[in-house]
Motif scaffolding. Sequence first.
Motif: not given
Length: 240
Positions: A6, A10, A75, A77-78, A115, A122-123, A127-128
């Motif tokens: 985590k 970024v 990655v 995906d939120h 990104l 993703y961001l 945060c990613c």
Amino acid sequence: MHYTVKIESVSLLLDSGLEKYETDHFESGGHNWKLVLYPGKQNEDDGHVSLYLEVAEPDDIHIGWEVNAHINFFVFDHIRDQYLSIPASDNGIGRLFHKMKTEWGLKDFMSHKTLGDPSKGYLVGDCCVFGVEVFDIGSPSKGESLSLVKQPKDGLYTWKVNKFSTLGANCLYSEVFTVEGIKWKLLLYPNGDSRSPGKHLALFLTLRNKEEFPPGRQVYAHYKLRTMDQKASKHCELTG
């Protein structure tokens, strides 16, 4: 086995100039690995994040060690609460790790543009989460190596024997000398060995101590023994 990292802040990471980030070691299939992330530079028009799976301690693996592993990088995906997974190989074939190839990865895993796209998810909050999945690891194999040197730089050794006429029938060893990491000695019988006593000078090239070698180690040498003619340079030579 899957391993995630985590990354908070970024934007600061991309501005930091950090070339790469290596995770802690993790175990999968009885082997230790690490995930390596190359963030890239934020001011690059075609900047990308790169992801690699590496053997955790490459200097400790031996010639003949091999591991075949299937690798997926991902990655999170939120927005959709799922991972975007990209395999390191698109042909269904695992990647072979060995002494000369200790890393596999994707140089252009994700562009900075993708990104940072809010619709991708993703961001979030700067945060990613990146990660790697390692599975279906083949067993390590065994093997050996053969190295050849045409003309070693340290291949000449000269041994001056004083008071030759007083040596009698005893054998005499030279000092130890090293050629290509192997330690050698010359063995001299001034009046011949048991096969030709009193008739010939006998000279041999010998290993200093073959017991120092690992089991199964072999050394092949192309050598030339020479007794120098100190007046006319008509040397007595034997090649073997």
